[in-house]
Design a protein around this motif. Structure first.
Motif: not given
Lengths: 705, 273
Positions: B30-37, B236-237, B261
């Motif tokens: 799904r090439r999902m970018r997800y900014p959680a730490l 979190s997803y 990064l």
């Protein structure tokens, strides 16, 4: 075998199967199968046993790499090293970064022992603003120019890029613009100011090891290409060249390619006839043709493998109307057009959505084979189309470059919440921004209830707990469940404020995203777009922080979060990420500006040209500080740009755009026309005029339209 | 859901699948970018990753012809990085074959898919040894058994054996291949893993099974082992707890992810203003 022998025409085969020491020039119109030759040629070289790492695929823009990447990653592919794919920008950056310590001093950087900082478009605009804003205020620069400051900065950036790509010193920007465009002293002052700003920005960069696009291309040309280590590296990595869409590339690329062509073993240079629509980014098709003299063989492809006969006829008819040599028509171009006139713009939008729906439902057209194109894509048009399609159960995706970062709802929500969480910035957002942020952040909260929450609980730049709503009826109206979600968000922000430990802004966004907004019950939960946009915002804020943290070696440190938010407020144009553009094209119709569609270089079955009365189809953007033609290699020194030049440019621009579009359309073009435009004006631009005139010239017969 | 046409398996993506099929699905399908730490101490994590990346870059620059003394001058303000650099120069390159290729990528085909390995350094002698050097900046040495079983060890040796013929000057007998992990923050300690035809066959079976399983998968279930979620940014997803602790994070994995990064300038299109 990687390359089947039987799938090519004789001319294509001559390009694909050329000897491994031959240099081939291949020319033809878009859609004639040139890129297929390029792709097959790479595979053929690998089949010959050419080492993959000695092949360079050189392109004017990264989005054009997709067919090559896909072929190289095919399961039956080769075993070995990796073929390099570069644009001038990516190669320059890579080489300057690698050999930095060998060239920094000679290139004039003040701190050659320190690392360089490469500036993205966003950062270049910001750094430009830091340099120029004092000049605007102290010296009254550009006082007669009425455009947003962000566009002012970006046009100065653009001038510097043109200088690097065309090959003249930045000290000549003002003089070139003045000699061609300055009708009076006022305009001459503007160009003098643009010159002074470019010079000031360059000095600022050299003093701080900052490299915007123009500077790293310049350093690549001037220093890197003279470095023995770099030359040896390039010689080994560029023994076999595949250059696609060379007409869309700029003179600096052409000079670099000429240098490689003198020593490389084999080459295939692919040129799209009648194209060069990236002129505003420095494309110079005339100059590209000079590379032909380095080639042993010249091939031409003539026939389109995309267009049907009617579409071909339409393409020819439109081009002929705009000054191209007329070709004998083999079919009736009217059969490639479907149109309907409407009085009002919303009627046109509905008609477009109906036609898309019919194509999908009745004719079995895949949604990704439909492109809805306009010269510009306003929020209203994008929203109207997306809504109309959604009502009919059709998925759509849209891409608009040149958009401010703050324009995306997910980014706006994060920025508004960041302002509340940092009261010491004294940038409390207006209530409407908070209402939108709450609606975006809390799953299930509509705008009416978000506005009520804002009215009752947002006071003095602060949020207050849900329990502060005194009226039970009002609490019921919001609902207990949404109230709880609101409280979770409120509590997170309040704890952050109370902790008095300000985080770096990108880290703040990541924590807020991970700990609240992406959780169950919140607006970003399992929302792919919100995740991607949030990540783009994080990338942007982090890049900003890194650059400015490094700058603190040379300048006074600033409050990075505050400075970033102020920058976004100025309307900074966001980086446009190709990954967003390339992802998920299946199952959705595309809504995009026409030039953005062309960036992907793919054909579709059906195109919808919207707002055909708009003069945006042919007119260039209003750019008072720059000029893509005057700052090109082809502009004669001392010549003056006239109204006739502007009209001729309009015609040429439209001709190349229409050729590019029709050659990427297999079956038909739907024309979306409304007498009154989105803003309520009657539009009679050159596209409409051209279509009407071209159709009038056809023999009278029963019209399809 | 299909893999994209330009997808290639790497040790990272296979490692992700082994850890959690759901993570593989989100990241690569799904090439999902997800900014959680990834970890709570975000700035420490970032600084550590950036230092590791800079160290790798230094060695690449050096191997492409930038003199060591010139590079060393840029390290005046970072004692730790300078120490890593000096150890790499004094111990990391000792006794290696003369032909050295920094940051080389090799690609191979396996079970109808592409498999890719990006090497820090390949040192080869046609007809002689073919040594893979992988720089590690973590201070803790992992257990030898864990490292031998690590997806990186499996993929890197296998891809060199199957796709390295051109740079070696002919097929590489697996017995000529060796993979050395060099731990510069642990005094240059070197953990070597020789290769063999039998090991290659076992690796091929393992990789083929994994790739085949992914190809055939109709579902990508979430891992049942919640410890694997501690450093996953999709936590979190999946409603799986809070970010992990910096001190527990294994930087050996992150070092192989060169995109971690980094702002990829290639991804940024030119636009008209």
């Amino acid at each position: 075998m990687l390359v089947p022998n039987s799938s090519f025409s004789a001319e294509q085969a001559a390009g694909v199967f050329a000897a491994a020491d031959e240099k081939v020039w291949l020319e033809g119109p878009a859609g004639s199968g040139k890129t297929s030759v390029g792709v097959a040629r790479v595979l053929r070289l690998l089949e010959f046993g050419v080492p993959a790492e000695s092949i360079l695929i050189f392109l004017p823009q990264r989005s054009l790499a997709q067919p090559y990447l896909e072929a190289l990653r095919a399961p039956s592919g080769y075993h070995g090293g990796q073929v390099a794919i570069h644009t001038l920008g990516s190669l320059s950056l890579r080489m300057v970064e690698t050999f930095w310590f060998l060239i920094a001093e000679e290139a004039g950087f003040k701190h050659p022992q320190d690392l360089p900082t490469f500036l993205s478009l966003e950062m270049a605009q910001y750094m430009m603003s830091r340099v120029i804003e004092p000049l605007l205020d102290q010296r009254d620069y550009f006082h007669s120019v009425r455009i947003e400051r962000a566009r002012l900065y970006s046009q100065i950036v653009d001038n510097m890029n043109k200088a690097a790509l065309v090959g003249f010193p930045i000290s000549e920007i003002g003089a070139r613009l003045k000699s061609a465009l300055a009708a009076g002293p006022e305009q001459a002052h503007i160009f003098d100011d643009a010159q002074a700003c470019a010079q000031a920005f360059r000095e600022h960069c050299l003093a701080r090891n900052l490299l915007d696009f123009s500077l790293y291309v310049e350093v690549f040309k001037q220093q890197i290409m003279g470095l023995p280590q770099a030359r040896a590296y390039l010689r080994s990595r560029c023994r076999h060249l595949i250059v696609d869409n060379v007409e869309e590339d700029n003179p600096a690329s052409h000079r670099f390619l000429a240098h490689l062509l003198e020593t490389c073993q084999s080459a295939l240079i692919i040129c799209d006839r009648d194209a060069g629509f990236r002129r505003f980014l420095g494309a110079d098709p005339q100059n590209a043709r000079r590379l032909r003299r380095f080639c042993d063989v010249s091939l031409e492809l003539k026939d389109s493998v995309v267009m049907g006969a009617e579409m071909q006829a339409l393409s020819n008819a439109l081009a002929a109307q705009l000054g191209a040599a007329a070709e004998a028509q083999q079919a009736d171009p009217r059969l490639a057009i479907i149109s309907e006139a409407h009085r009002y713009h919303p009627q046109m939008v509905d008609w477009v959505a109906d036609q898309v729906s019919r194509l999908i439902a009745e004719e079995g057209v895949a949604p990704e084979q439909i492109a809805l194109l306009a010269p510009f894509l306003s929020d209203a048009l994008r929203f109207g189309l997306a809504e109309a399609l959604d009502k009919r159960g059709i998925a759509a995706r849209s891409h608009r470059p040149s958009r401010a970062l703050r324009d995306e709802p997910a980014a706006r929500a994060l920025l508004a919440l960041a302002r509340i969480a940092h009261p010491h910035w004294r940038l409390a957002p207006p209530g409407m921004d908070i209402a939108f942020a709450l609606m975006t952040a809390i799953d299930g909260l509509d705008l009416v209830r978000a506005a009520l929450l804002t009215e009752m609980l947002y006071r003095g730049g602060k949020l207050h707990p849900f329990a502060d709503i005194q009226s039970a009826a009002m609490q019921d109206r919001i609902t207990f469940e949404l109230g709880q979600r609101y409280d979770a968000l409120y509590t997170w922000i309040q704890r952050y404020i109370d902790a008095k430990q300000t985080l770096a802004l990108d880290i703040f966004f990541r924590r807020l995203f991970g700990e609240v907004l992406s959780r169950v019950g919140f607006g970003f939960h399992r929302d792919v777009d919100a995740g991607n946009i949030s990540m783009n915002l994080v990338d942007s804020a982090r890049g900003f922080r890194w650059s400015l943290e490094f700058m603190s070696r040379y300048d006074e440190p600033v409050d990075l979060g505050l400075e970033y938010v102020k920058m976004v407020d100025r309307g900074l144009i966001a980086n446009f990420y190709l990954r967003d553009w390339l992802a998920d094209s299946d199952g959705a119709a595309l809504i995009a500006p026409a030039y953005t569609f062309l960036l992907s270089n793919r054909a579709v079955d059906y195109q919808f040209w919207l707002n055909i009365g708009s003069d945006g189809w042919s007119r260039r953007l209003y750019q008072p500080l720059t000029h893509p033609h005057v700052l090109s290699l082809q502009w004669p020194a001392g010549a003056v740009w006239t109204d006739d030049d502007e009209r001729e440019l309009d015609r040429r621009t439209l001709r190349s755009l229409l050729l590019a579009l029709t050659r990427r359309c297999r079956r038909a073009v739907y024309l979306g026309y409304s007498e009154l435009s989105e803003s309520g004006y009657e539009g009679r631009g050159l596209l409409l005029e051209t279509l009407q005139a071209a159709l009038r010239r056809l023999p009278r017969e029963e019209a399809h339209v | 859901m299909k893999l994209s046409a330009d997808f290639a398996f790497t040790q990272g993506s296979l490692g992700d699948y082994a850890d959690c099929p759901r993570r593989f699905e989100l990241r690569y399908l799904r090439r999902m970018r997800y900014p959680a730490l990834e970890v709570r101490q975000a700035l420490d994590y970032e600084a550590r990753i950036r230092k590791g990346q800079r160290f790798h870059k230094l060695l690449q620059q050096h191997l492409l012809g930038v003199p060591a003394d010139l590079l060393a001058r840029s390290l005046a303000d970072d004692d730790e990085l300078r120490a890593w650099w000096e150890i790499a120069l004094s111990k990391g390159l000792d006794g290696l074959p003369r032909e050295r290729r920094a940051e080389t990528t090799l690609e191979s085909s396996l079970a109808g898919q592409r498999l890719l390995a990006k090497y820090d350094l390949l040192a080869l002698e046609p007809g002689g040894e073919a040594v893979i050097i992988d720089w590690k900046t973590g201070a803790r040495l992992p257990l030898r058994k864990a490292l031998a079983n690590r997806m990186q060890t499996v993929v890197y040796r296998y891809v060199l054996a199957s796709a390295g013929a051109q740079i070696y000057g002919g097929p590489i007998p697996p017995e000529r291949i060796r993979m050395d992990y060099v731990y510069v923050a642990a005094g240059g300690a070197r953990l070597s893993f020789p290769y063999s035809a039998a090991q290659m066959e076992a690796d091929e079976t393992r990789l083929t099974d994994m790739v085949g399983a992914i190809d055939a998968a109709a579902e990508f279930p979430l891992t049942e082992d919640e410890r694997r979620c501690r450093f996953c940014n999709y936590r979190s997803y999946c409603d799986r707890g809070e970010a992990g602790d910096f001190n527990d994070f294994d930087f050996d994995d992150a070092e192989e992810d060169e995109d971690a990064l980094a702002l990829d300038f290639d991804q940024i299109a030119e636009i008209e203003f």
